[in-house]
Write a protein that holds these residues in place. Structure first.
Motif, PDB file in Angstrom:
ATOM      1  N   TYR A  89       0.856  -1.190   0.000  1.00 45.00           N
ATOM      2  CA  TYR A  89       0.000   0.000   0.000  1.00 45.00           C
ATOM      3  C   TYR A  89       0.893   1.240   0.000  1.00 45.00           C
ATOM      4  O   TYR A  89       1.743   1.404   0.875  1.00 45.00           O
ATOM      5  CB  TYR A  89      -0.876  -0.046   1.250  1.00 45.00           C
ATOM      6  CG  TYR A  89      -1.903   1.045   1.399  1.00 45.00           C
ATOM      7  CD1 TYR A  89      -2.616   1.533   0.311  1.00 45.00           C
ATOM      8  CD2 TYR A  89      -2.189   1.578   2.658  1.00 45.00           C
ATOM      9  CE1 TYR A  89      -3.576   2.529   0.467  1.00 45.00           C
ATOM     10  CE2 TYR A  89      -3.142   2.561   2.833  1.00 45.00           C
ATOM     11  CZ  TYR A  89      -3.833   3.037   1.723  1.00 45.00           C
ATOM     12  OH  TYR A  89      -4.773   4.012   1.879  1.00 45.00           O
ATOM     13  N   VAL A  90       0.714   2.073  -1.012  1.00 52.98           N
ATOM     14  CA  VAL A  90       1.507   3.300  -1.138  1.00 52.98           C
ATOM     15  C   VAL A  90       0.542   4.462  -1.283  1.00 52.98           C
ATOM     16  O   VAL A  90      -0.379   4.398  -2.102  1.00 52.98           O
ATOM     17  CB  VAL A  90       2.417   3.254  -2.396  1.00 52.98           C
ATOM     18  CG1 VAL A  90       3.269   4.520  -2.489  1.00 52.98           C
ATOM     19  CG2 VAL A  90       3.319   2.025  -2.374  1.00 52.98           C
ATOM     20  N   PHE A  91       0.748   5.512  -0.492  1.00 53.13           N
ATOM     21  CA  PHE A  91      -0.135   6.669  -0.618  1.00 53.13           C
ATOM     22  C   PHE A  91       0.685   7.939  -0.649  1.00 53.13           C
ATOM     23  O   PHE A  91       1.903   7.925  -0.459  1.00 53.13           O
ATOM     24  CB  PHE A  91      -1.200   6.684   0.480  1.00 53.13           C
ATOM     25  CG  PHE A  91      -0.698   6.273   1.829  1.00 53.13           C
ATOM     26  CD1 PHE A  91      -0.585   4.934   2.164  1.00 53.13           C
ATOM     27  CD2 PHE A  91      -0.321   7.227   2.768  1.00 53.13           C
ATOM     28  CE1 PHE A  91      -0.099   4.536   3.397  1.00 53.13           C
ATOM     29  CE2 PHE A  91       0.161   6.837   4.009  1.00 53.13           C
ATOM     30  CZ  PHE A  91       0.265   5.499   4.319  1.00 53.13           C
ATOM     31  N   GLN A  92      -0.012   9.047  -0.906  1.00 45.86           N
ATOM     32  CA  GLN A  92       0.686  10.294  -1.238  1.00 45.86           C
ATOM     33  C   GLN A  92       1.598  10.772  -0.112  1.00 45.86           C
ATOM     34  O   GLN A  92       2.769  11.009  -0.314  1.00 45.86           O
ATOM     35  CB  GLN A  92      -0.336  11.375  -1.605  1.00 45.86           C
ATOM     36  CG  GLN A  92       0.312  12.649  -2.111  1.00 45.86           C
ATOM     37  CD  GLN A  92      -0.731  13.603  -2.669  1.00 45.86           C
ATOM     38  OE1 GLN A  92      -1.742  13.187  -3.207  1.00 45.86           O
ATOM     39  NE2 GLN A  92      -0.502  14.876  -2.512  1.00 45.86           N
ATOM     40  N   GLU A  93       1.022  10.935   1.058  1.00 42.98           N
ATOM     41  CA  GLU A  93       1.842  11.337   2.211  1.00 42.98           C
ATOM     42  C   GLU A  93       2.335  10.042   2.822  1.00 42.98           C
ATOM     43  O   GLU A  93       1.723   9.491   3.725  1.00 42.98           O
ATOM     44  CB  GLU A  93       1.017  12.159   3.203  1.00 42.98           C
ATOM     45  CG  GLU A  93       0.559  13.492   2.667  1.00 42.98           C
ATOM     46  CD  GLU A  93       1.691  14.340   2.072  1.00 42.98           C
ATOM     47  OE1 GLU A  93       2.833  14.249   2.565  1.00 42.98           O
ATOM     48  OE2 GLU A  93       1.426  15.058   1.096  1.00 42.98           O
ATOM     49  N   ILE A  94       3.435   9.585   2.322  1.00 36.24           N
ATOM     50  CA  ILE A  94       3.824   8.184   2.446  1.00 36.24           C
ATOM     51  C   ILE A  94       3.881   7.679   3.879  1.00 36.24           C
ATOM     52  O   ILE A  94       3.765   6.495   4.149  1.00 36.24           O
ATOM     53  CB  ILE A  94       5.146   7.954   1.683  1.00 36.24           C
ATOM     54  CG1 ILE A  94       5.445   6.483   1.565  1.00 36.24           C
ATOM     55  CG2 ILE A  94       6.301   8.733   2.299  1.00 36.24           C
ATOM     56  CD1 ILE A  94       4.393   5.733   0.840  1.00 36.24           C
TER      57      ILE A  94
END
Ligand SMILES: Nc1ncnc2c1ncn2[C@@H]1O[C@H](COP(=O)(O)OP(=O)(O)OP(=O)(O)O)[C@@H](O)[C@H]1O
Length: 261
Positions: A89-94
Motif C-alpha cells: 500500500y503506497v499513498f501520497q503522504e507516504i
C-alpha cells in the motif's frame, strides 16, 4: 520458460460492493474483477469514491454490502494483518517514520514477521536496488531525501514482504512532473518484472492512460466506464467520461502541433 499455472481466481473481485456515509453513497454497488498481472487506474472527480473503493481491498474500510475477494477469499474472512501482508500500500503522504532510518522504515514488515537481521539487511539492499536508490541511503533519515526519493522508499517498504497486489493512492501526486513521470515509468517496470497486480488511484488521466492497462472511471460511487486507455481515448457515451479523456488527447495534439507545426 516455466509454464505458468493458470489462476483459479481473479487477483481482486468486487461483487455488489457498497459503502454509505449517512446520505452519501461513497461506493454504490460496484462489481468488477481484476485479473492477475493487470495494472488498473482508478480515476474520477473528487469525492467519486476512488479511495474508499481502494481501501476495501485491504480492509481499511469494510463495505456495508457486497463482498470483496482477494485471490478468491472474502476479505471479511481473513485476519486483517494476514490480508495486508499480501497487499502493498503506497499513498501520497507516504507516512515514513521521521525518526527511523530508511533501512528501518523499509524493514518494518519483515521485522514484524520476525525475519533475521541478516535476511532483513539483504532484503533492504535488494529493495533499494529495485527502486533505483543508492544503497548508502539505507542509513539516512527520510528528511535527508527529496520527495521523489521518499516515494521510492515508500514503494520499497510496500514491496518488502513480497506482496502480489499493490494498492497505490495518488502515489506520485505531490511530485514535480519530471520526477512523477520517471517514478511512474519505473514503477510500471517493477509491476512487470515482479508480476504484480496494481490498482492505482490518480487524478491525472494522462498518467492513467500512459501507465495502466485498464482505466476504471468512477462517478458518485459507481463505475461509469471501464476499458483500455485506447478505447476510452477514442470516445465514450458518458459525456463526463468523454470530456475527461479529451483533456490528455488535446494536450498531446497541441504538443504534437508545437513540435511539428
Ligand atoms: N470517513 C468518512 N466519513 C464521511 N464521509 C466520507 C468518509 N470518507 C469518505 N467520505 C465521503 O465519501 C465520498 C467518497 O470519498 P472518497 O475519498 O472515496 O473519494 P475520492 O474519489 O477518493 O476523492 P478524492 O479524489 O477527492 O480523494 C465523498 O463524498 C466523501 O466525502
Amino acid at each position: 520458460m516455466p509454464k505458468l499455472e493458470p489462476h483459479t481466481y481473479p487477483a481482486i473481485a468486487f461483487d455488489g460492493v457498497s459503502k454509505r456515509y449517512g446520505a452519501t453513497a461513497a461506493i454504490d454497488a460496484v462489481t468488477l474483477e481484476v485479473p492477475h498481472g493487470q495494472f488498473v487506474a482508478l480515476v474520477g472527480g473528487s469525492g467519486a469514491g476512488k479511495t474508499t473503493l481502494l481501501k476495501t481491498i485491504n480492509a481499511l474500510i469494510a463495505p456495508d454490502a457486497g463482498v470483496v475477494r482477494v485471490e478468491g477469499r472474502p476479505t471479511a474472512e481473513v485476519e486483517p494483518p494476514e490480508l495486508r501482508r499480501g497487499i502493498g500500500y503506497v499513498f501520497q503522504e507516504i507516512g515514513l517514520f521521521p525518526h527511523l532510518t530508511v533501512a528501518r522504515n523499509i524493514a518494518i514488515t519483515p521485522r514484524l514477521l520476525g525475519w533475521s537481521e541478516a535476511d532483513i539487511a539483504a532484503r533492504v539492499a535488494e529493495l533499494l536496488d529495485l527502486v533505483a536508490l543508492p544503497r548508502e541511503f539505507a542509513a539516512r533519515k527520510p528528511d535527508a531525501l527529496s520527495g521523489g526519493q521518499r516515494q521510492r522508499v515508500g514503494v520499497a517498504r510496500a514491496l518488502a514482504a513480497r506482496p502480489k497486489v499493490m494498492l497505490m493512492d495518488e502515489p506520485f501526486g505531490a511530485l514535480d512532473p519530471v520526477t512523477r513521470a520517471a517514478l511512474g515509468e519505473d514503477y510500471r517496470r517493477l509491476h512487470e518484472t515482479l508480476n504484480l497486480t496494481t490498482v492505482m488511484v490518480t487524478h491525472d488521466v494522462m498518467e492513467a492512460a500512459l501507465l495502466a492497462d485498464r482505466i476504471v472511471v468512477m462517478k458518485a460511487g459507481a463505475v461509469v466506464a471501464d476499458d483500455t486507455p485506447r478505447a476510452l481515448l477514442a470516445g465514450h457515451a458518458d459525456p463526463d467520461v468523454a470530456a475527461m479523456m479529451q483533456t490528455p488527447r488535446r494536450q498531446a495534439e497541441r504538443i504534437e502541433a508545437l513540435i511539428h507545426g
